[in-house]
Design an enzyme around this catalytic site. Structure first.
Site, PDB file in Angstrom:
ATOM      1  N   GLU A  83     -20.817 -12.390 -16.157  1.00 13.29           N
ATOM      2  CA  GLU A  83     -19.775 -11.806 -15.279  1.00 13.29           C
ATOM      3  C   GLU A  83     -19.355 -10.475 -15.875  1.00 13.29           C
ATOM      4  O   GLU A  83     -19.010 -10.399 -17.055  1.00 13.29           O
ATOM      5  CB  GLU A  83     -18.590 -12.784 -15.206  1.00 13.29           C
ATOM      6  CG  GLU A  83     -17.275 -12.173 -14.719  1.00 13.29           C
ATOM      7  CD  GLU A  83     -17.338 -11.559 -13.326  1.00 13.29           C
ATOM      8  OE1 GLU A  83     -17.742 -12.268 -12.383  1.00 13.29           O
ATOM      9  OE2 GLU A  83     -17.011 -10.360 -13.200  1.00 13.29           O
ATOM     10  N   ASP A 114     -23.820 -14.790  -7.555  1.00 16.78           N
ATOM     11  CA  ASP A 114     -22.570 -14.935  -6.798  1.00 16.78           C
ATOM     12  C   ASP A 114     -21.757 -13.666  -7.022  1.00 16.78           C
ATOM     13  O   ASP A 114     -20.782 -13.643  -7.781  1.00 16.78           O
ATOM     14  CB  ASP A 114     -21.800 -16.164  -7.289  1.00 16.78           C
ATOM     15  CG  ASP A 114     -20.459 -16.304  -6.576  1.00 16.78           C
ATOM     16  OD1 ASP A 114     -19.572 -17.013  -7.110  1.00 16.78           O
ATOM     17  OD2 ASP A 114     -20.287 -15.683  -5.508  1.00 16.78           O
ATOM     18  N   SER A 115     -22.208 -12.595  -6.400  1.00 17.48           N
ATOM     19  CA  SER A 115     -21.596 -11.281  -6.674  1.00 17.48           C
ATOM     20  C   SER A 115     -20.721 -10.848  -5.505  1.00 17.48           C
ATOM     21  O   SER A 115     -20.700 -11.481  -4.459  1.00 17.48           O
ATOM     22  CB  SER A 115     -22.701 -10.235  -6.872  1.00 17.48           C
ATOM     23  OG  SER A 115     -23.315  -9.956  -5.614  1.00 17.48           O
TER      24      SER A 115
END
Ligand code: SAM
Length: 289
Positions: A108, A159-160
Protein backbone atom coordinates in the site's frame (compact mmCIF):
# COMPACT_ATOMS: atom_id res chain seq x y z
CA UNK A 1 -30.56 13.60 15.13
CA UNK A 2 -30.32 14.57 11.48
CA UNK A 3 -27.51 16.99 10.78
CA UNK A 4 -27.19 19.22 7.76
CA UNK A 5 -23.70 17.87 7.15
CA UNK A 6 -23.33 15.82 3.96
CA UNK A 7 -20.45 14.20 2.12
CA UNK A 8 -20.85 14.52 -1.65
CA UNK A 9 -18.87 12.15 -3.86
CA UNK A 10 -17.02 14.00 -6.64
CA UNK A 11 -16.25 11.06 -8.98
CA UNK A 12 -18.60 12.25 -11.74
CA UNK A 13 -19.06 16.02 -12.21
CA UNK A 14 -22.72 15.79 -13.23
CA UNK A 15 -23.94 12.78 -11.23
CA UNK A 16 -23.22 11.48 -7.79
CA UNK A 17 -24.29 10.41 -4.36
CA UNK A 18 -24.19 11.93 -0.92
CA UNK A 19 -24.21 10.63 2.66
CA UNK A 20 -25.57 12.45 5.67
CA UNK A 21 -22.69 12.57 8.16
CA UNK A 22 -23.16 12.23 11.91
CA UNK A 23 -19.47 12.64 12.78
CA UNK A 24 -16.20 13.44 11.03
CA UNK A 25 -13.60 10.98 12.35
CA UNK A 26 -10.55 11.99 10.30
CA UNK A 27 -9.58 14.38 7.55
CA UNK A 28 -5.87 14.16 6.61
CA UNK A 29 -3.85 15.37 3.62
CA UNK A 30 -1.20 12.67 3.18
CA UNK A 31 1.74 12.85 0.77
CA UNK A 32 -0.51 11.16 -1.82
CA UNK A 33 -4.16 12.14 -1.33
CA UNK A 34 -6.88 13.65 0.79
CA UNK A 35 -8.16 11.04 3.24
CA UNK A 36 -11.53 11.39 4.98
CA UNK A 37 -13.26 8.95 7.33
CA UNK A 38 -16.82 9.71 8.41
CA UNK A 39 -19.61 8.21 10.49
CA UNK A 40 -22.79 8.23 8.39
CA UNK A 41 -26.49 7.73 9.14
CA UNK A 42 -26.97 4.94 6.60
CA UNK A 43 -23.69 3.15 5.80
CA UNK A 44 -21.70 3.02 9.01
CA UNK A 45 -18.21 4.43 8.65
CA UNK A 46 -16.95 5.35 5.16
CA UNK A 47 -13.55 6.18 3.69
CA UNK A 48 -13.19 8.84 1.00
CA UNK A 49 -9.96 9.42 -0.96
CA UNK A 50 -9.70 12.61 -3.03
CA UNK A 51 -13.49 12.89 -2.89
CA UNK A 52 -14.14 9.33 -4.14
CA UNK A 53 -15.96 6.73 -2.00
CA UNK A 54 -13.53 3.85 -1.37
CA UNK A 55 -15.31 1.69 1.15
CA UNK A 56 -18.26 1.67 3.53
CA UNK A 57 -18.69 -0.61 6.51
CA UNK A 58 -22.15 -1.52 5.27
CA UNK A 59 -21.35 -2.91 1.81
CA UNK A 60 -17.58 -3.61 1.81
CA UNK A 61 -18.27 -7.36 2.06
CA UNK A 62 -19.50 -7.49 -1.56
CA UNK A 63 -16.31 -6.12 -3.01
CA UNK A 64 -13.80 -7.79 -0.69
CA UNK A 65 -15.38 -11.25 -0.99
CA UNK A 66 -15.57 -11.18 -4.79
CA UNK A 67 -12.14 -9.61 -5.37
CA UNK A 68 -10.59 -12.32 -3.17
CA UNK A 69 -12.53 -15.61 -3.20
CA UNK A 70 -13.12 -15.74 -6.96
CA UNK A 71 -9.44 -15.72 -8.07
CA UNK A 72 -8.20 -17.86 -5.17
CA UNK A 73 -10.87 -20.56 -5.62
CA UNK A 74 -10.61 -20.45 -9.42
CA UNK A 75 -6.88 -21.11 -9.07
CA UNK A 76 -7.50 -23.90 -6.58
CA UNK A 77 -3.98 -24.13 -5.14
CA UNK A 78 -3.03 -20.52 -4.44
CA UNK A 79 -0.51 -20.29 -1.60
CA UNK A 80 1.38 -17.03 -2.23
CA UNK A 81 -0.77 -13.94 -2.75
CA UNK A 82 0.24 -10.36 -3.60
CA UNK A 83 -2.23 -7.58 -2.73
CA UNK A 84 -1.62 -4.09 -4.08
CA UNK A 85 -3.43 -1.14 -2.56
CA UNK A 86 -6.26 -2.30 -0.26
CA UNK A 87 -5.01 -0.08 2.57
CA UNK A 88 -8.19 -0.67 4.60
CA UNK A 89 -7.16 -4.30 5.14
CA UNK A 90 -10.42 -5.84 3.91
CA UNK A 91 -8.86 -7.86 1.10
CA UNK A 92 -6.04 -9.03 3.38
CA UNK A 93 -8.60 -10.34 5.89
CA UNK A 94 -10.48 -12.32 3.21
CA UNK A 95 -7.25 -13.74 1.73
CA UNK A 96 -6.16 -14.98 5.15
CA UNK A 97 -9.51 -16.74 5.66
CA UNK A 98 -8.19 -19.29 3.14
CA UNK A 99 -6.41 -21.91 5.23
CA UNK A 100 -4.55 -22.90 2.04
CA UNK A 101 -2.76 -19.50 1.89
CA UNK A 102 0.81 -19.58 3.23
CA UNK A 103 1.89 -15.98 2.54
CA UNK A 104 0.02 -12.73 1.81
CA UNK A 105 2.11 -9.67 0.88
CA UNK A 106 0.23 -6.36 0.86
CA UNK A 107 1.82 -3.28 -0.75
CA UNK A 108 0.00 0.00 0.00
CA UNK A 109 1.55 3.29 -1.10
CA UNK A 110 0.01 5.40 1.66
CA UNK A 111 0.85 4.52 5.25
CA UNK A 112 -1.69 7.06 6.42
CA UNK A 113 -4.51 4.98 4.89
CA UNK A 114 -3.32 1.97 6.91
CA UNK A 115 -2.91 4.01 10.11
CA UNK A 116 -6.34 5.62 9.86
CA UNK A 117 -8.03 2.35 8.84
CA UNK A 118 -6.56 0.59 11.89
CA UNK A 119 -7.76 3.42 14.12
CA UNK A 120 -11.22 4.20 12.70
CA UNK A 121 -12.19 1.14 10.60
CA UNK A 122 -10.95 -1.77 12.76
CA UNK A 123 -13.82 -4.09 11.74
CA UNK A 124 -12.75 -4.04 8.06
CA UNK A 125 -9.43 -5.81 8.64
CA UNK A 126 -10.20 -7.56 11.94
CA UNK A 127 -7.00 -9.24 13.14
CA UNK A 128 -5.49 -9.63 9.66
CA UNK A 129 -2.75 -7.11 10.44
CA UNK A 130 -1.19 -9.45 13.03
CA UNK A 131 -1.59 -12.75 11.16
CA UNK A 132 1.83 -14.46 10.95
CA UNK A 133 1.29 -15.10 7.21
CA UNK A 134 0.81 -11.39 6.44
CA UNK A 135 3.59 -9.04 5.31
CA UNK A 136 2.43 -5.39 5.03
CA UNK A 137 4.70 -3.05 3.05
CA UNK A 138 4.25 0.70 2.60
CA UNK A 139 5.40 1.36 -0.96
CA UNK A 140 4.44 1.83 -4.60
CA UNK A 141 3.01 -1.30 -6.20
CA UNK A 142 4.77 -0.56 -9.49
CA UNK A 143 8.15 -0.62 -7.74
CA UNK A 144 7.37 -3.79 -5.82
CA UNK A 145 6.41 -5.82 -8.91
CA UNK A 146 9.51 -4.51 -10.70
CA UNK A 147 11.80 -5.93 -7.99
CA UNK A 148 9.89 -9.10 -7.09
CA UNK A 149 11.41 -12.43 -8.26
CA UNK A 150 10.01 -14.51 -11.15
CA UNK A 151 7.09 -16.86 -10.37
CA UNK A 152 6.82 -15.65 -6.78
CA UNK A 153 3.01 -15.44 -6.56
CA UNK A 154 -0.03 -17.51 -7.58
CA UNK A 155 -2.54 -14.62 -7.47
CA UNK A 156 -2.15 -10.82 -7.61
CA UNK A 157 -5.08 -8.74 -6.36
CA UNK A 158 -4.99 -5.06 -7.27
CA UNK A 159 -7.37 -3.10 -5.06
CA UNK A 160 -6.33 0.37 -6.12
CA UNK A 161 -7.94 3.71 -6.64
CA UNK A 162 -8.96 4.59 -10.21
CA UNK A 163 -6.27 5.17 -12.87
CA UNK A 164 -5.78 8.82 -11.88
CA UNK A 165 -3.06 10.06 -9.56
CA UNK A 166 -1.08 7.42 -7.67
CA UNK A 167 -3.25 4.61 -9.00
CA UNK A 168 -2.47 5.35 -12.64
CA UNK A 169 0.77 3.31 -12.73
CA UNK A 170 -1.18 0.16 -11.83
CA UNK A 171 -2.91 0.21 -15.19
CA UNK A 172 0.24 0.35 -17.40
CA UNK A 173 2.14 -2.03 -19.70
CA UNK A 174 5.12 -1.98 -17.34
CA UNK A 175 2.93 -3.06 -14.46
CA UNK A 176 1.23 -5.91 -16.35
CA UNK A 177 4.54 -7.09 -17.85
CA UNK A 178 5.99 -7.48 -14.38
CA UNK A 179 2.80 -9.07 -13.03
CA UNK A 180 3.08 -11.75 -15.73
CA UNK A 181 6.74 -12.32 -14.85
CA UNK A 182 6.23 -12.69 -11.09
CA UNK A 183 3.20 -14.98 -11.41
CA UNK A 184 3.51 -18.79 -11.47
CA UNK A 185 2.55 -20.74 -14.64
CA UNK A 186 -1.16 -20.95 -13.64
CA UNK A 187 -1.12 -17.45 -12.07
CA UNK A 188 -3.65 -14.66 -12.55
CA UNK A 189 -4.16 -11.01 -11.69
CA UNK A 190 -7.51 -9.38 -10.84
CA UNK A 191 -8.15 -5.68 -10.35
CA UNK A 192 -10.89 -3.20 -9.70
CA UNK A 193 -11.86 -2.01 -13.18
CA UNK A 194 -14.50 0.63 -12.52
CA UNK A 195 -18.22 0.86 -13.26
CA UNK A 196 -18.49 0.42 -17.06
CA UNK A 197 -21.83 2.27 -17.25
CA UNK A 198 -19.80 5.40 -16.45
CA UNK A 199 -16.13 4.32 -16.84
CA UNK A 200 -16.13 2.06 -19.93
CA UNK A 201 -12.69 3.32 -20.97
CA UNK A 202 -11.13 1.85 -17.82
CA UNK A 203 -12.34 -1.66 -18.70
CA UNK A 204 -11.68 -1.41 -22.43
CA UNK A 205 -8.22 0.18 -22.26
CA UNK A 206 -6.86 -2.05 -19.50
CA UNK A 207 -8.26 -5.20 -21.16
CA UNK A 208 -6.50 -4.32 -24.42
CA UNK A 209 -3.30 -3.68 -22.48
CA UNK A 210 -3.52 -6.90 -20.45
CA UNK A 211 -3.93 -8.98 -23.63
CA UNK A 212 -0.32 -8.16 -24.53
CA UNK A 213 0.87 -10.07 -21.46
CA UNK A 214 -1.83 -12.65 -20.65
CA UNK A 215 -3.47 -15.22 -22.94
CA UNK A 216 -6.85 -15.05 -21.22
CA UNK A 217 -8.43 -11.69 -20.43
CA UNK A 218 -12.00 -11.19 -19.31
CA UNK A 219 -13.92 -9.64 -16.43
CA UNK A 220 -16.59 -10.51 -13.90
CA UNK A 221 -19.30 -8.36 -12.36
CA UNK A 222 -20.37 -7.45 -8.85
CA UNK A 223 -23.10 -5.20 -7.51
CA UNK A 224 -21.72 -2.83 -4.88
CA UNK A 225 -24.45 -0.37 -3.80
CA UNK A 226 -22.08 2.52 -3.15
CA UNK A 227 -20.09 2.17 -6.40
CA UNK A 228 -22.90 3.92 -8.25
CA UNK A 229 -23.80 3.17 -11.90
CA UNK A 230 -24.80 -0.48 -11.76
CA UNK A 231 -22.36 -3.35 -12.09
CA UNK A 232 -18.71 -2.86 -11.17
CA UNK A 233 -16.30 -4.94 -13.23
CA UNK A 234 -13.32 -6.76 -11.80
CA UNK A 235 -10.66 -7.28 -14.46
CA UNK A 236 -9.31 -10.81 -14.98
CA UNK A 237 -6.01 -11.67 -16.69
CA UNK A 238 -4.87 -15.30 -16.46
CA UNK A 239 -2.21 -17.58 -17.89
CA UNK A 240 -4.67 -20.50 -17.81
CA UNK A 241 -7.86 -19.99 -19.86
CA UNK A 242 -9.74 -22.63 -17.86
CA UNK A 243 -9.67 -20.75 -14.56
CA UNK A 244 -12.69 -18.56 -15.32
CA UNK A 245 -14.80 -21.59 -16.31
CA UNK A 246 -14.37 -23.75 -13.19
CA UNK A 247 -17.68 -25.48 -12.42
CA UNK A 248 -19.92 -24.71 -9.45
CA UNK A 249 -19.25 -28.13 -7.92
CA UNK A 250 -15.47 -27.72 -8.12
CA UNK A 251 -15.71 -24.19 -6.68
CA UNK A 252 -17.83 -25.48 -3.78
CA UNK A 253 -15.43 -28.33 -3.04
CA UNK A 254 -12.45 -25.97 -3.03
CA UNK A 255 -14.30 -23.48 -0.81
CA UNK A 256 -15.07 -26.30 1.63
CA UNK A 257 -11.38 -27.30 1.72
CA UNK A 258 -10.26 -23.66 2.17
CA UNK A 259 -12.71 -23.06 5.01
CA UNK A 260 -14.66 -20.36 3.11
CA UNK A 261 -18.14 -21.91 2.91
CA UNK A 262 -20.51 -20.24 5.37
CA UNK A 263 -18.27 -17.20 5.95
CA UNK A 264 -19.74 -14.99 3.18
CA UNK A 265 -22.72 -12.64 2.63
CA UNK A 266 -22.40 -12.15 -1.14
CA UNK A 267 -20.07 -14.78 -2.63
CA UNK A 268 -21.50 -18.26 -3.26
CA UNK A 269 -20.27 -20.89 -5.72
CA UNK A 270 -23.22 -20.02 -8.00
CA UNK A 271 -22.61 -16.25 -7.79
CA UNK A 272 -18.90 -16.90 -8.47
CA UNK A 273 -19.67 -18.92 -11.60
CA UNK A 274 -22.44 -16.60 -12.82
CA UNK A 275 -20.41 -13.40 -12.39
CA UNK A 276 -18.50 -14.14 -15.60
CA UNK A 277 -21.73 -13.94 -17.66
CA UNK A 278 -21.47 -10.32 -18.79
CA UNK A 279 -24.39 -8.18 -20.03
CA UNK A 280 -23.84 -7.07 -23.67
CA UNK A 281 -23.31 -3.41 -22.66
CA UNK A 282 -20.23 -4.60 -20.69
CA UNK A 283 -19.03 -7.53 -22.85
CA UNK A 284 -18.66 -5.27 -25.89
CA UNK A 285 -15.92 -3.30 -24.14
CA UNK A 286 -13.89 -6.49 -23.78
CA UNK A 287 -14.38 -7.46 -27.40
CA UNK A 288 -13.31 -3.95 -28.47
CA UNK A 289 -9.65 -4.89 -28.03
N1 SAM B 1 -12.20 -0.51 -3.05
C1 SAM B 1 -11.71 0.79 -3.51
C2 SAM B 1 -12.06 1.02 -4.96
O1 SAM B 1 -12.48 0.09 -5.64
O2 SAM B 1 -11.93 2.18 -5.39
C3 SAM B 1 -10.22 0.85 -3.31
C4 SAM B 1 -9.90 0.95 -1.85
S1 SAM B 1 -8.26 1.02 -1.37
C5 SAM B 1 -8.42 2.17 -0.09
C6 SAM B 1 -7.38 1.86 -2.64
C7 SAM B 1 -5.94 2.00 -2.22
O3 SAM B 1 -5.04 1.98 -3.33
C8 SAM B 1 -5.63 3.35 -1.50
O4 SAM B 1 -5.35 3.09 -0.15
C9 SAM B 1 -4.43 3.92 -2.25
O5 SAM B 1 -3.52 4.56 -1.39
C10 SAM B 1 -3.86 2.66 -2.89
N2 SAM B 1 -2.97 2.91 -4.04
C11 SAM B 1 -3.17 3.77 -5.07
N3 SAM B 1 -2.12 3.75 -5.91
C12 SAM B 1 -1.22 2.84 -5.41
C13 SAM B 1 0.07 2.38 -5.83
N4 SAM B 1 0.64 2.85 -6.96
N5 SAM B 1 0.69 1.43 -5.09
C14 SAM B 1 0.10 0.94 -3.95
N6 SAM B 1 -1.11 1.36 -3.48
C15 SAM B 1 -1.76 2.29 -4.21
Amino acid sequence: MATDCWINETLYPAWGQRFRVTRELARVRSAFQDIGIFETETHGRIMVLDGVIQITERDEFVYQEMLTHVPLLAHGAAENILIIGAGDGGVLRRVLLHTTVRRAVMVEIDGEVIRLSKKFLPRIAGDAWTDFRAEVIVGDGIDYVKRAPDAAFDVIIVDSTDPIGVGEVLFTDEFYRNCARILTPRGLVVNQCGVPFMQADELRDTSIRRRDFFPHVTAYVIAVPTYIGGFMTLGWAAKDALLSTVTVDVIRARAEKAGILGTTQYWTPEIHHGAFNLPPYIARHLAAG
